[in-house]
Design a protein around this motif. Sequence first.
Motif, mmCIF file in Angstrom:
data_model
loop_
_atom_site.group_PDB
_atom_site.id
_atom_site.type_symbol
_atom_site.label_atom_id
_atom_site.label_comp_id
_atom_site.label_asym_id
_atom_site.label_seq_id
_atom_site.Cartn_x
_atom_site.Cartn_y
_atom_site.Cartn_z
ATOM 1 N N ALA A 1 52.733 -34.803 75.169
ATOM 2 C CA ALA A 1 51.303 -34.566 75.397
ATOM 3 C C ALA A 1 50.527 -34.646 74.084
ATOM 4 N N GLY A 2 51.056 -34.073 73.027
ATOM 5 C CA GLY A 2 50.399 -34.149 71.730
ATOM 6 C C GLY A 2 50.325 -35.566 71.196
ATOM 7 N N ALA A 3 51.378 -36.344 71.418
ATOM 8 C CA ALA A 3 51.382 -37.738 70.960
ATOM 9 C C ALA A 3 50.348 -38.568 71.714
ATOM 10 N N VAL A 4 50.198 -38.302 73.004
ATOM 11 C CA VAL A 4 49.204 -39.042 73.796
ATOM 12 C C VAL A 4 47.800 -38.729 73.292
ATOM 13 N N VAL A 5 47.532 -37.464 73.020
ATOM 14 C CA VAL A 5 46.212 -37.077 72.508
ATOM 15 C C VAL A 5 45.997 -37.679 71.117
#
Length: 69
Positions: free
Chosen positions: A52-56
């Motif tokens: 999720a952090g990588a997508v953001v």
Amino acid sequence: MASRGYSHLRAGVVLTTLIAGTALASLLVGAAADHLGRRRCYGSFFVAVAVAGAVVAAGAPFWLMLLVA
């Protein structure tokens, strides 16, 4: 996110959703960890948070960030 053209409101919505999703997932992992194994549950949880952090961080479209969050 502001440098990518997102308004302050959209950035706040994404980050708030991300924090709320993390809190909800923490509760679910805590409830299921005894049955499924703590190491497996928390490992999966941390991988999901990293994704999720990588997508953001990658600057995905708004709808995708909300979905992942």
